[in-house]
Design a protein around this motif. Structure first.
Motif, mmCIF file in Angstrom:
data_model
loop_
_atom_site.group_PDB
_atom_site.id
_atom_site.type_symbol
_atom_site.label_atom_id
_atom_site.label_comp_id
_atom_site.label_asym_id
_atom_site.label_seq_id
_atom_site.Cartn_x
_atom_site.Cartn_y
_atom_site.Cartn_z
ATOM 1 N N LEU A 42 0.830 -1.243 -0.015
ATOM 2 C CA LEU A 42 -0.144 -0.010 0.091
ATOM 3 C C LEU A 42 0.908 1.274 0.075
ATOM 4 N N VAL A 43 1.939 1.172 0.510
ATOM 5 C CA VAL A 43 2.769 2.390 0.623
ATOM 6 C C VAL A 43 3.936 2.558 -0.257
ATOM 7 N N LEU A 44 4.468 1.290 -0.629
ATOM 8 C CA LEU A 44 5.744 1.626 -1.562
ATOM 9 C C LEU A 44 5.445 2.146 -2.737
ATOM 10 N N GLY A 50 8.075 1.640 -10.677
ATOM 11 C CA GLY A 50 8.257 0.383 -11.401
ATOM 12 C C GLY A 50 7.135 -0.547 -10.818
ATOM 13 N N SER A 51 6.097 0.026 -9.998
ATOM 14 C CA SER A 51 5.191 -1.112 -9.463
ATOM 15 C C SER A 51 4.185 -1.296 -10.607
ATOM 16 N N THR A 52 3.932 -2.359 -11.021
ATOM 17 C CA THR A 52 2.810 -2.706 -12.151
ATOM 18 C C THR A 52 1.818 -3.553 -11.270
ATOM 19 N N ALA A 53 0.766 -3.865 -12.215
ATOM 20 C CA ALA A 53 -0.363 -4.482 -11.600
ATOM 21 C C ALA A 53 0.222 -5.994 -11.543
ATOM 22 N N LEU A 54 1.036 -6.604 -12.378
ATOM 23 C CA LEU A 54 1.575 -7.725 -12.302
ATOM 24 C C LEU A 54 2.469 -8.049 -11.118
ATOM 25 N N GLY A 55 3.327 -6.922 -10.952
ATOM 26 C CA GLY A 55 4.178 -6.852 -9.559
ATOM 27 C C GLY A 55 3.162 -7.118 -8.446
ATOM 28 N N PHE A 56 2.450 -6.257 -8.223
ATOM 29 C CA PHE A 56 1.543 -6.145 -7.096
ATOM 30 C C PHE A 56 0.887 -7.531 -7.127
ATOM 31 N N GLY A 57 0.250 -8.137 -8.239
ATOM 32 C CA GLY A 57 -0.280 -9.388 -7.899
ATOM 33 C C GLY A 57 0.643 -10.264 -7.496
ATOM 34 N N VAL A 58 1.666 -10.648 -8.152
ATOM 35 C CA VAL A 58 2.495 -11.445 -7.510
ATOM 36 C C VAL A 58 2.946 -11.392 -6.074
ATOM 37 N N VAL A 59 3.252 -10.434 -5.611
ATOM 38 C CA VAL A 59 3.565 -10.106 -4.245
ATOM 39 C C VAL A 59 2.648 -10.234 -3.449
ATOM 40 N N ALA A 60 1.565 -9.923 -3.668
ATOM 41 C CA ALA A 60 0.211 -10.260 -2.876
ATOM 42 C C ALA A 60 -0.194 -11.884 -2.865
ATOM 43 N N LEU A 89 9.839 -14.247 -2.292
ATOM 44 C CA LEU A 89 9.761 -12.872 -1.932
ATOM 45 C C LEU A 89 10.882 -12.037 -2.411
ATOM 46 N N LEU A 90 12.116 -12.603 -2.227
ATOM 47 C CA LEU A 90 13.379 -11.690 -2.476
ATOM 48 C C LEU A 90 13.351 -11.694 -4.024
ATOM 49 N N VAL A 91 13.081 -12.761 -4.865
ATOM 50 C CA VAL A 91 13.069 -12.661 -6.297
ATOM 51 C C VAL A 91 12.001 -11.596 -6.919
ATOM 52 N N ALA A 92 10.721 -11.636 -6.466
ATOM 53 C CA ALA A 92 9.635 -10.856 -6.821
ATOM 54 C C ALA A 92 9.702 -9.435 -6.516
ATOM 55 N N ALA A 93 10.527 -9.279 -5.300
ATOM 56 C CA ALA A 93 11.060 -7.889 -5.140
ATOM 57 C C ALA A 93 12.133 -7.228 -5.906
ATOM 58 N N LEU A 94 13.022 -8.097 -6.367
ATOM 59 C CA LEU A 94 14.051 -7.760 -7.211
ATOM 60 C C LEU A 94 13.427 -7.474 -8.778
ATOM 61 N N VAL A 95 12.477 -8.108 -9.156
ATOM 62 C CA VAL A 95 12.049 -8.289 -10.327
ATOM 63 C C VAL A 95 11.031 -7.071 -10.554
ATOM 64 N N PHE A 96 10.203 -7.004 -9.516
ATOM 65 C CA PHE A 96 9.026 -5.861 -9.661
ATOM 66 C C PHE A 96 8.804 -4.882 -8.913
ATOM 67 N N LEU A 97 9.440 -5.008 -7.379
ATOM 68 C CA LEU A 97 9.250 -3.891 -6.617
ATOM 69 C C LEU A 97 10.515 -3.849 -5.859
ATOM 70 N N SER A 98 11.267 -2.861 -6.352
ATOM 71 C CA SER A 98 12.960 -2.872 -5.702
ATOM 72 C C SER A 98 12.707 -2.485 -4.211
ATOM 73 N N SER A 99 11.794 -1.430 -3.946
ATOM 74 C CA SER A 99 11.915 -0.821 -2.639
ATOM 75 C C SER A 99 11.312 -1.978 -1.922
ATOM 76 N N LEU A 100 10.857 -3.032 -2.251
ATOM 77 C CA LEU A 100 10.446 -4.359 -1.350
ATOM 78 C C LEU A 100 11.586 -5.040 -0.886
ATOM 79 N N VAL A 101 12.711 -4.699 -1.342
ATOM 80 C CA VAL A 101 14.001 -5.663 -1.235
ATOM 81 C C VAL A 101 14.455 -5.539 0.181
ATOM 82 N N VAL A 102 14.280 -4.315 0.902
ATOM 83 C CA VAL A 102 14.558 -4.204 2.296
ATOM 84 C C VAL A 102 13.771 -5.093 3.265
ATOM 85 N N VAL A 103 12.673 -5.157 2.733
ATOM 86 C CA VAL A 103 11.741 -5.898 3.769
ATOM 87 C C VAL A 103 12.056 -7.435 3.475
#
Length: 136
Positions: A42-44, A50-60, A89-103
């Motif tokens: 919700l925040v990132l 680079g947040s896309t619908a596909l990235g959001f869906g994969v991480v969700a 989660l790490l792979v999805a963060a690297l591919v779709f949402l780089s800000s989520l890598v820290v989490v």
């Protein structure tokens, strides 16, 4: 004398199974992680790019899988499923949402400590040095 897996013959087994408590911690950690990941989604997008619908869906989807995996921690493959989700989660963060890598990295460190603690309890249980295994 010992019918508890991992406890050799002649070693007094603990009165309760310490691994049951560890499995509870694993399940609770997965639920917490899923909550953090879903809240981060919700925040990132406001801070990252680079947040896309596909990235959001994969991480969700990974977060939902974490919730489901919390329910199978009593199975022999439950811990493996939890650790695979950490990698996913790490792979999805690297591919779709780089800000989520820290989490993802923070929770990978949390899981590394949990696995180390589980191994330490198993080692002490096999050696008969847990406080609950000591003679009164």
């Amino acid at each position: 004398m010992s019918d508890v897996p991992g406890v050799p013959e002649g070693v007094r087994p603990p009165p309760t199974d310490p691994m049951k408590g560890a499995r509870g911690v694993f399940a609770a950690t997965l639920i917490l992680e899923a909550i953090v990941v879903l809240l981060a989604l919700l925040v990132l997008p406001r801070f990252g790019t680079g947040s896309t619908a596909l990235g959001f869906g994969v991480v969700a989807g990974i977060a939902v899988a974490m919730i489901l995996a919390s329910g199978v921690q009593r199975r022999p493959w439950g811990l493996t499923a939890a650790l695979v989700l950490q990698g996913a989660l790490l792979v999805a963060a690297l591919v779709f949402l780089s800000s989520l890598v820290v989490v993802a990295v923070v929770f990978i460190l949390v899981w590394a400590v949990l696995v180390w603690m589980r191994r330490e309890v198993a080692r002490r249980m096999a050696a008969g040095t847990l406080p609950s295994q000591q003679q009164d």
